[in-house]
Design a protein around this motif. Sequence first.
Motif, short mmCIF file in Angstrom:
data_model
loop_
_atom_site.label_atom_id
_atom_site.label_comp_id
_atom_site.label_asym_id
_atom_site.label_seq_id
_atom_site.Cartn_x
_atom_site.Cartn_y
_atom_site.Cartn_z
N ILE A 434 2.87 -0.80 -10.92
CA ILE A 434 1.51 -0.65 -9.65
C ILE A 434 1.54 -0.17 -8.62
N THR A 435 1.43 0.76 -8.45
CA THR A 435 1.28 1.26 -6.42
C THR A 435 0.19 1.07 -6.10
N ALA A 436 0.15 0.33 -4.68
CA ALA A 436 -1.20 -0.31 -4.23
C ALA A 436 -0.90 0.22 -2.58
N ARG A 437 -1.03 0.80 -1.96
CA ARG A 437 -0.78 1.53 -0.43
C ARG A 437 -2.79 1.82 0.26
N VAL A 438 -2.33 1.19 1.76
CA VAL A 438 -3.58 1.09 2.48
C VAL A 438 -3.85 2.41 2.71
#
Length: 501
Positions: A434-438
């Motif tokens: 899982i990759t989560a970037r803002v």
Amino acid sequence: MKDNVQPFTSDVAAVLEAPDRLAVLAAAVPVFLGPDPDFDDIAALAAGLFSVPISLVTILGRTDQWFLAREGTPDIRAPSADSFCARMIAECAGNPLVIPDARKDARFANLPSVTGAPHLRFYAGAPVLLGGEAIGTVCVFDVKPHARIAPDLVPRLERLASLAASLVKLKDEARRRLLAAEALSRDEKRHALALDAANVASWLWDISSGVVSGNETFYRMLGVKPAKPMSARRFFSSVHPADRKATIGRLRDALVSGKEYDGLFRAAKSGRWLLGRGRVHEWDTDGRPTVFLGINVDVTDGQLASERTRLLLRELNHRVKNTLAMLQSLARQTLRQTSDPVEFMDAFAGRLQSLSEAHGLLSDHEWGVIHLKMLLQKQIMPYAMDYEAQVEIHKDEVELGPDQAVGLGLVLHELATNARKYGSLSVRSGKVVITARVMNEDGQRVLNMTWHEVGGPPVKPEGRRGFGSVLIERSLDKILGSSVHVEYLPKGVTAVVRMPL
């Protein structure tokens, strides 16, 4: 010398031990602190009247005769048993006594002060009476006999004894007032400390002068500096304008009715919420109030907590309505996917559990924001054989609001359950990355998150599409500008989530 000591007679012993006399003495002179200069003039006048070298103002105790004032001797005490004064009180019943020559008087001839130094001969004494009890004497001595004395001297000696009694009484009253004042001061200090420790403001309104004064806490709560008495007008102006009219009205009602004032208001400068209580304390002869006493208690924390509770209840009401609508939608979508009751219950129960987990996290944080990491763990861990080994997360610090947490929670639940049944979480060698970037897009923060499964069984798109795909893609419909796109690639499912924050 001891052989010459005059033994106690029964009358002298009775006088010295008399309970009533000792009680009056203990009340008037509880402790002898030594000669008192205030009595010196009485001793000097007595000596001058009789033209003698020795005079005393005495206090007659059970065992010791103490000298409040003395002329012609350095001593401050003598044994009561050997005193002229004890015998005078015992034999004369409160009247004065004159002994022209002690050597020729059997009652006094063997006293140590007669047979030895200073070889006293003449004595005249009058009792100091308090409450009808003789507690001491004013007396004079000479080492020479006095064959005769002027007839007016004894009455004058009695007046000096009466003056000594009045002075003892005045000093006793002054001592009692001082003790009462000290006790009152201690009480006031204790009350002030208690009020300060409890953060309670006390104040007094002198209506006749229009002045309001209070303790330090009173001025601090109102934000008034310097801390000194102020006019009633300034006092009322320290109340927040929105609460001023109601507060003044309640105070006026209390003044008119005599009942207790009870009001809640904000301080104009500090903004603190204060609970005021008070009532009229004094009235004049015409029945008009003259003094009003009150207290203020800072209840800001309670007011804020109450307001927060009201906000939470409104938020909860809103969330319940949203949740019911979501449950109806979940039920309809789940029914469309299967007609098997058992399969329906399994799928629907899992989705309810997902909602429950998201709601539980939000409730723990008072329906504020929660971290993405917590949501990922709650929704995925139940479906992973080994969460630490099978779930790899690369993310920025992301905080989610209630709608975002509930919607994304459903997405993660569907992805995790599908991965457990058919995908990478169904085998120990499988993994979810899982990759989560803002990102900042046109001045708006947007979460871009990818879900990628690797190491699981080969994917057959035609066999996977029906299990929650529609729900995954529609779970974020409530969040404007969001989207979910799912790809069933042969090596593993990939989902791409876009959600404004």
